[in-house]
Scaffold this motif. Structure first.
Motif, PDB file in Angstrom:
ATOM      1  N   MET A 170       7.579  13.904  -4.905  1.00 27.86           N
ATOM      2  CA  MET A 170       8.732  14.035  -5.797  1.00 27.86           C
ATOM      3  C   MET A 170       9.017  12.700  -6.471  1.00 27.86           C
ATOM      4  O   MET A 170       9.027  11.666  -5.816  1.00 27.86           O
ATOM      5  CB  MET A 170       9.937  14.485  -4.975  1.00 27.86           C
ATOM      6  CG  MET A 170      11.122  14.853  -5.821  1.00 27.86           C
ATOM      7  SD  MET A 170      12.529  15.311  -4.800  1.00 27.86           S
ATOM      8  CE  MET A 170      12.913  13.780  -4.003  1.00 27.86           C
ATOM      9  N   ILE A 171       9.204  12.739  -7.719  1.00 27.93           N
ATOM     10  CA  ILE A 171       9.505  11.494  -8.433  1.00 27.93           C
ATOM     11  C   ILE A 171      10.987  11.206  -8.257  1.00 27.93           C
ATOM     12  O   ILE A 171      11.828  12.089  -8.390  1.00 27.93           O
ATOM     13  CB  ILE A 171       9.165  11.653  -9.928  1.00 27.93           C
ATOM     14  CG1 ILE A 171       7.658  11.841 -10.070  1.00 27.93           C
ATOM     15  CG2 ILE A 171       9.631  10.443 -10.721  1.00 27.93           C
ATOM     16  CD1 ILE A 171       7.209  12.239 -11.421  1.00 27.93           C
ATOM     17  N   ILE A 172      11.285   9.960  -7.930  1.00 26.13           N
ATOM     18  CA  ILE A 172      12.688   9.589  -7.748  1.00 26.13           C
ATOM     19  C   ILE A 172      13.381   9.685  -9.104  1.00 26.13           C
ATOM     20  O   ILE A 172      12.924   9.117 -10.088  1.00 26.13           O
ATOM     21  CB  ILE A 172      12.807   8.161  -7.186  1.00 26.13           C
ATOM     22  CG1 ILE A 172      12.176   8.093  -5.803  1.00 26.13           C
ATOM     23  CG2 ILE A 172      14.274   7.741  -7.105  1.00 26.13           C
ATOM     24  CD1 ILE A 172      12.071   6.705  -5.240  1.00 26.13           C
ATOM     25  N   ASN A 173      14.414  10.432  -9.137  1.00 27.69           N
ATOM     26  CA  ASN A 173      15.128  10.623 -10.384  1.00 27.69           C
ATOM     27  C   ASN A 173      16.066   9.448 -10.627  1.00 27.69           C
ATOM     28  O   ASN A 173      16.856   9.068  -9.780  1.00 27.69           O
ATOM     29  CB  ASN A 173      15.921  11.930 -10.267  1.00 27.69           C
ATOM     30  CG  ASN A 173      16.591  12.287 -11.571  1.00 27.69           C
ATOM     31  OD1 ASN A 173      17.142  11.428 -12.247  1.00 27.69           O
ATOM     32  ND2 ASN A 173      16.541  13.554 -11.905  1.00 27.69           N
ATOM     33  N   PHE A 177       2.944   7.672  -6.853  1.00 31.26           N
ATOM     34  CA  PHE A 177       1.725   8.137  -7.526  1.00 31.26           C
ATOM     35  C   PHE A 177       0.979   9.185  -6.718  1.00 31.26           C
ATOM     36  O   PHE A 177       1.143   9.312  -5.511  1.00 31.26           O
ATOM     37  CB  PHE A 177       0.814   6.978  -7.936  1.00 31.26           C
ATOM     38  CG  PHE A 177       0.147   6.242  -6.809  1.00 31.26           C
ATOM     39  CD1 PHE A 177       0.796   5.227  -6.134  1.00 31.26           C
ATOM     40  CD2 PHE A 177      -1.164   6.561  -6.438  1.00 31.26           C
ATOM     41  CE1 PHE A 177       0.173   4.531  -5.111  1.00 31.26           C
ATOM     42  CE2 PHE A 177      -1.804   5.859  -5.420  1.00 31.26           C
ATOM     43  CZ  PHE A 177      -1.127   4.850  -4.758  1.00 31.26           C
ATOM     44  N   THR A 178       0.171   9.951  -7.474  1.00 29.34           N
ATOM     45  CA  THR A 178      -0.666  10.988  -6.882  1.00 29.34           C
ATOM     46  C   THR A 178      -2.122  10.642  -7.170  1.00 29.34           C
ATOM     47  O   THR A 178      -2.437  10.189  -8.269  1.00 29.34           O
ATOM     48  CB  THR A 178      -0.338  12.369  -7.505  1.00 29.34           C
ATOM     49  OG1 THR A 178       1.046  12.634  -7.276  1.00 29.34           O
ATOM     50  CG2 THR A 178      -1.167  13.471  -6.883  1.00 29.34           C
ATOM     51  N   THR A 185       4.427   6.919  -1.766  1.00 30.52           N
ATOM     52  CA  THR A 185       5.775   6.444  -2.088  1.00 30.52           C
ATOM     53  C   THR A 185       5.983   5.109  -1.361  1.00 30.52           C
ATOM     54  O   THR A 185       5.051   4.583  -0.766  1.00 30.52           O
ATOM     55  CB  THR A 185       6.839   7.443  -1.603  1.00 30.52           C
ATOM     56  OG1 THR A 185       6.692   7.586  -0.178  1.00 30.52           O
ATOM     57  CG2 THR A 185       6.677   8.812  -2.251  1.00 30.52           C
ATOM     58  N   HIS A 186       7.204   4.555  -1.414  1.00 29.35           N
ATOM     59  CA  HIS A 186       7.549   3.321  -0.692  1.00 29.35           C
ATOM     60  C   HIS A 186       6.667   2.137  -1.086  1.00 29.35           C
ATOM     61  O   HIS A 186       6.183   1.401  -0.237  1.00 29.35           O
ATOM     62  CB  HIS A 186       7.491   3.547   0.827  1.00 29.35           C
ATOM     63  CG  HIS A 186       8.568   4.472   1.321  1.00 29.35           C
ATOM     64  ND1 HIS A 186       8.512   5.824   1.155  1.00 29.35           N
ATOM     65  CD2 HIS A 186       9.729   4.218   1.956  1.00 29.35           C
ATOM     66  CE1 HIS A 186       9.594   6.391   1.672  1.00 29.35           C
ATOM     67  NE2 HIS A 186      10.363   5.429   2.162  1.00 29.35           N
ATOM     68  N   GLN A 237       0.822  -1.215   0.000  1.00 30.50           N
ATOM     69  CA  GLN A 237       0.000   0.000   0.000  1.00 30.50           C
ATOM     70  C   GLN A 237       0.850   1.256   0.000  1.00 30.50           C
ATOM     71  O   GLN A 237       0.346   2.349  -0.233  1.00 30.50           O
ATOM     72  CB  GLN A 237      -0.950   0.002   1.201  1.00 30.50           C
ATOM     73  CG  GLN A 237      -1.861  -1.229   1.260  1.00 30.50           C
ATOM     74  CD  GLN A 237      -2.568  -1.520  -0.052  1.00 30.50           C
ATOM     75  OE1 GLN A 237      -3.208  -0.641  -0.627  1.00 30.50           O
ATOM     76  NE2 GLN A 237      -2.459  -2.745  -0.566  1.00 30.50           N
ATOM     77  N   GLY A 238       2.150   1.118   0.279  1.00 26.39           N
ATOM     78  CA  GLY A 238       3.033   2.273   0.272  1.00 26.39           C
ATOM     79  C   GLY A 238       2.772   3.212   1.439  1.00 26.39           C
ATOM     80  O   GLY A 238       1.993   2.915   2.343  1.00 26.39           O
TER      81      GLY A 238
END
Ligand code: ZN
Lengths: 276, 327
Positions: free
Chosen positions: B1-4, A179-180, A159-160, A142-143
């Motif tokens: 922030m997208i991981i670059n 993702f957003t 994230t994660h 699920q991050g």
């Protein structure tokens, strides 16, 4: 103080208090939400066919990896009880409960929690402004999600994530993805917009929408998953197709009379101009 | 922030640089560790993960003392000691080495000397002179052999005091069974996998890393099949909790904290790559023909390395050679 004075005083106190505390939630998302499948129904219910990659901005690496994917992989016990990751969960049997976690003293919203029917993943969207875990922390299905309001829209950043899938036919989504989401409620209808970025397998963000309708009678049943060895394989065997040996390469394209390059996906296949 | 991806690549190549350093025998004094921070992550039960530069350290702390798995680089020892002190004020009693690479054993001598054996006070005299005054260092005996074979070995105080040559060694420390198993010819010929049975945490050493394809150190007895056997053994040991997540937690040699599902994806990938290369060899392909089929292409953006000692190209070569010999 007369009755009128008292009530005026109460009113102005209330008025002042309403400014003293920041308004946390513009709109409440809590409740039992029944999944609505009018959108992408074939992909979401019976599921996609093999080598049906159109409409996803995948790169060549994702394509080759998907072509080597065999559904028999899911017979391995370790693969059987994986829930959908949070960027995909709304696509499946996604009847959902949303509930709030409120701090009892301050009455501030700490988090939204969600539970989805299939494989019963539970998810937390932190609303208290906490920071993200470090990059060396574990990644989960699920991050790690945090949310904030933009007007009446709940915007969530996740994230994660563990490695997951962009479609249930072998299109991988890497563990470096983020993702957003935008949760938009209009009365009894809620729309979720999911925008996934993946530096490994996508050339541009992959955007999907899902919808729910409030269902006051909904009961989400328990979901217990237990692994079963149905095919006894030698230890370490991993089902997959060798390059150029996927027996289903043309099945979907032939069934619908589509050119092969059309079903192999990529950003260009997302746009109507591709058909011309 | 997208991981670059570039940031990830630079992290990966920094890791590769470390391998480069100890492989070429360059002294580590040339590497600047001033900016390295040692971060502590509680995993579960008695176990913590220490992240800095070089291999991750697994820390077990309890009433009896402190046990650490691996020691990173020597210049980091003071910072590592401070990090240990943020968790426990007990002496370092055991150091276990997962293998003999410099980024995992570099701090052995310093940290062993900062610690002490279970023996103390009057009983110290019962041991060989001084042996009770430092932590025990446990490793497979091939780690000792590889230290002895090095031109500039780590200081003698960091050499293993307690080696094993069989398939396993058990310890019981801080109320917990600790099962050390030798993983033959995997990342090297001296790999140990450490399972903390009560805390339910596995420390893998470099058999598993989340940052890149595995470094198969052929010169020190490594092999892909050994790595795969090690990963399959981890999958056997690990039991996930609800929803195929958590339960047994797994600390990799390099990279982030994981559980069974992460090891599973890595094992699947390596098996698929092995099968692809094996198939091409069966078809009579030469190494260059195999390379032309790009057998790792779909995983390279996540795990491939273009610089350092062990590039993706080298990875393919090693697998090709290993499988060709077997045929
Ligand atoms: Zn190593």
């Amino acid at each position: 103080m007369s009755y009128l004075q008292r009530s005026r005083f109460r009113f102005s106190l209330l008025f002042i208090l309403s400014f003293a505390f920041p308004v946390q939630a513009q709109i409440d998302l809590s409740g039992e939400w029944g999944a609505v499948f009018h959108e992408d129904s074939d992909e979401r219910r019976p599921g996609p066919e093999m080598v049906e990659y159109q409409g996803i901005p995948i790169n060549e690496a994702a394509r080759r990896r998907a072509l080597s994917w065999s559904p028999s992989l899911l017979t391995l016990p370790e693969h059987q009880c994986k829930p959908h990751p949070s960027d995909y969960g709304s696509r499946g049997p996604s009847n959902m409960r949303i509930w709030k976690e409120i701090d009892s003293e301050s009455q501030q919203l700490i988090a939204y929690h969600t539970r989805i029917r299939w494989q019963a993943p539970e998810r937390t969207i932190w609303m208290d402004g906490r920071g993200r875990p470090p990059e060396y922390a574990a990644h989960t299905w699920q991050g790690f999600s945090t949310g904030h309001w933009e007007g009446n829209v709940l915007v969530v950043r996740t994230t994660h994530l563990k490695q997951g899938w962009a479609r249930r036919n072998g299109i991988a989504r890497s563990d470096l993805s983020e993702f957003t989401e935008h949760f938009i409620r209009h009365g009894n209808i809620m729309t979720q917009v999911v925008m996934v970025s993946d530096p490994v397998y996508l050339t541009e963000p992959f955007i999907r929408t899902n919808n729910w309708k409030i269902n006051l009678a909904q009961q989400i049943p328990p979901y217990l998953c237990e692994t079963v060895t149905e095919i006894d394989r030698p230890q370490g065997e991993v089902p997959h197709y060798l390059p150029d040996q996927n027996p289903f390469l043309r099945e979907h394209a032939d069934r619908y009379n589509l050119p092969l390059e059309g079903v192999l996906g990529g950003a260009e296949t997302m746009y109507p101009s591709f058909i011309e | 922030m997208i991981i670059n991806l570039n940031i990830i690549r630079s992290i990966i190549s920094a890791t590769a640089l470390c391998f480069c350093l100890f492989n070429s025998g360059v002294t580590l004094a040339q590497q600047n560790f001033d900016d390295v921070e040692i971060k502590v992550l509680h995993v579960q039960g008695n176990i913590y993960m220490l992240v800095g530069e070089g291999g991750n350290i697994t820390l077990q702390a309890g009433e009896q003392g402190v046990l650490i798995v691996d020691t990173m680089f020597a210049p980091l020892s003071d910072k590592i000691f401070a990090a240990i002190r943020s968790v426990s004020d007990k002496p370092i009693t055991y150091i276990i080495n997962t293998h003999g690479h410099g980024d995992h054993i570099g701090g052995n001598a310093n940290l062993a000397q900062m610690g002490s054996n279970i023996a103390g006070g009057n009983t110290i005299d019962l041991f060989a002179a001084g042996a009770g005054n430092q932590a025990k260092v446990v490793a497979h005996e091939n780690v000792m052999a590889s230290i002895l074979a090095q031109e500039n070995p780590i200081p003698i105080e960091g050499w293993p005091t307690d080696t094993y040559y069989t398939s396993k060694k058990d310890l019981f420390f801080n109320g917990e069974a600790i099962m050390i198993t030798h993983q033959p010819n995997a990342h090297t010929d001296g790999d140990s996998l450490i399972f903390f049975r009560r805390s339910d945490v596995i420390s893998t050493g470099d058999i598993f890393r989340t940052t890149a394809y595995p470094f198969i150190d052929v010169a020190n007895g490594g092999s892909l099949q050994g790595v795969l056997d090690g990963l399959n053994y981890i999958l056997d040991l690990a039991v996930p909790a609800d929803r195929q997540e958590n339960g047994t937690m797994i600390i990799p040699g390099h990279g982030r904290l994981t559980d069974e599902a992460d090891v599973l994806d890595y094992r699947d990938m390596l098996t698929i790559i092995r099968d692809r290369i094996a198939y091409r060899i069966d078809q009579g392909d030469s190494l260059s023909q195999v390379k032309a089929t790009e057998p790792t292409f779909d995983y390279d953006d996540r795990f491939g390395l273009n610089s350092g000692t062990f590039t993706t190209e080298k990875f393919i070569e090693v697998i090709y050679n290993e499988l060709s010999i077997r045929n």
